[in-house]
Design a protein around this motif. Sequence first.
Motif, short mmCIF file in Angstrom:
data_model
loop_
_atom_site.label_atom_id
_atom_site.label_comp_id
_atom_site.label_asym_id
_atom_site.label_seq_id
_atom_site.Cartn_x
_atom_site.Cartn_y
_atom_site.Cartn_z
N ALA A 190 0.83 -1.21 0.00
CA ALA A 190 0.00 0.00 0.00
C ALA A 190 0.87 1.25 0.00
O ALA A 190 0.62 2.21 -0.75
CB ALA A 190 -0.93 -0.01 1.22
N ILE A 191 1.90 1.26 0.83
CA ILE A 191 2.82 2.41 0.88
C ILE A 191 3.62 2.50 -0.41
O ILE A 191 3.84 3.59 -0.94
CB ILE A 191 3.73 2.30 2.11
CG1 ILE A 191 2.91 2.52 3.39
CG2 ILE A 191 4.89 3.29 2.03
CD1 ILE A 191 3.69 2.31 4.67
N GLY A 192 4.02 1.36 -0.95
CA GLY A 192 4.76 1.36 -2.20
C GLY A 192 3.95 1.92 -3.36
O GLY A 192 4.49 2.65 -4.20
N VAL A 193 2.67 1.58 -3.42
CA VAL A 193 1.80 2.11 -4.47
C VAL A 193 1.70 3.63 -4.36
O VAL A 193 1.77 4.35 -5.36
CB VAL A 193 0.40 1.46 -4.40
CG1 VAL A 193 -0.59 2.21 -5.29
CG2 VAL A 193 0.47 0.00 -4.81
N MET A 194 1.55 4.14 -3.14
CA MET A 194 1.49 5.58 -2.94
C MET A 194 2.79 6.26 -3.37
O MET A 194 2.79 7.31 -4.01
CB MET A 194 1.20 5.91 -1.48
CG MET A 194 -0.26 5.80 -1.11
SD MET A 194 -0.58 6.50 0.53
CE MET A 194 -2.33 6.83 0.40
N ALA A 195 3.91 5.65 -3.03
CA ALA A 195 5.21 6.22 -3.41
C ALA A 195 5.38 6.23 -4.93
O ALA A 195 5.88 7.20 -5.51
CB ALA A 195 6.33 5.43 -2.75
N LEU A 196 4.95 5.16 -5.58
CA LEU A 196 5.03 5.06 -7.03
C LEU A 196 4.17 6.13 -7.70
O LEU A 196 4.58 6.79 -8.65
CB LEU A 196 4.58 3.67 -7.46
CG LEU A 196 4.91 3.21 -8.88
CD1 LEU A 196 6.41 3.12 -9.08
CD2 LEU A 196 4.24 1.86 -9.15
N TYR A 197 2.97 6.32 -7.17
CA TYR A 197 2.05 7.32 -7.72
C TYR A 197 2.60 8.72 -7.51
O TYR A 197 2.50 9.59 -8.39
CB TYR A 197 0.68 7.17 -7.06
CG TYR A 197 -0.46 7.65 -7.92
CD1 TYR A 197 -0.85 6.93 -9.04
CD2 TYR A 197 -1.16 8.80 -7.60
CE1 TYR A 197 -1.91 7.35 -9.83
CE2 TYR A 197 -2.22 9.24 -8.39
CZ TYR A 197 -2.59 8.50 -9.50
OH TYR A 197 -3.63 8.93 -10.27
N ALA A 198 3.21 8.96 -6.35
CA ALA A 198 3.82 10.26 -6.09
C ALA A 198 4.99 10.50 -7.05
O ALA A 198 5.19 11.63 -7.52
CB ALA A 198 4.30 10.34 -4.64
#
Length: 407
Positions: A261-269
């Motif tokens: 979940a955190i990785g997806v947010m980082a990727l999107y950012a």
Amino acid sequence: MSIEAETQTEAVETSQRLSSTVVALGFVSLFMDMSTEMAYTQIPRFLTLVLGVPASIVGLIEGLAESAASLFRLVSGYLSDRSGRRKPLTVFGYGSSALAKPLMALVTLWPFALLLRLIDRLGKGIRTAPRDALITEATPIALRGRAFGLHRAMDTIGAVVGPLLGILILKAIRGDLSHQLRVLFLFAGIPGLLAVLTLLLFVHEKRDSAPKKPATALPLPKWSELSPLYRRFLVIVFLFNLGNFSDAFLLLRAQDIGYTAIGVMALYALFNVVEALLDYNIGILGDRIGRRPLVIAGYLLFAVVYLGIGLAPSKLVLAIFFVMYGLYYALTQGVQRAFAADFSDPTKLATQIGAYHMVVGLALLPASLIAGALYQYRPFLPFILGALLASLSALLLTRLPSPNTNG
């Protein structure tokens, strides 16, 4: 330097400045995108891992939400032109979206998630055309690309900050995934409220945008009223967007490859950082060399990116293509909106800008339904289809004449 020369220099510098309304609308979009991306990056995970729905239902929810909103892009533009008022509809649209985010925390069944996504996207549909008309009317045509570039850049800054704040919130929350995501949705309501307050306090519409004729004098919008050139442009836009399905599938792809979940947010950012760094300067470049070459380049890059994401063998490779995806966004999002405004009849500006946004939205239902079905069969297939349609659209756009402006 003489006093006269100094005065001329100051006049030129002043003419290059964007109005306070354009800047304020940039901050409105910044706050709203913070809210949206805090929630949106986790909705596919919430639907699939918490509510237990398959990819086809994700496609149905995203497609219905975007396509239902598409009708209101045209209707709100028409109502804005008919009344001569831009701000009331813009406020209502932003307010609806701001309310929908925190309510997602209460959802236990996917039909209620669909309802809230509909409210959120309907809000976007209602506000988009009158907001773009506010930007257009507050900006000289020579600065139009710069204005939309600034607006898109600030929107994208919000899309960077939102996921980063989301990461901090998720790290601070203890509990299972369901609890973490529900608290995150509640926090997403705060920047949404700031967006509405900024709009109410700092955005002012031009008084001379009021209609000179009675409200009943403006006929209902018709496809035939658009110029033949604009209709050709909109057909190409529709074709491209049949393959430009919801970004929810990009996030599902990241989840399937192994991002948390955190990785997806980082990727999107990450991809939004790239776009934010480029939006404004690409808008200026569009004013100088024309908008069509940039849109064509963006379509071709989109094809490369979708092939890369669809076939990515690892998290690192996927991250590289997400960076390139940010460049695609910078080349097309603000520039293409300015390009659509170039084709529009100034006497029906919001209505005709609404036609552009409506066409984009109408393509998203079949695009997302097809993507959902193909994704369940083979995850890479919808990305291959998107790449093919983008390449064809770029080819068609090379044969489209530009409008009689800096297009």
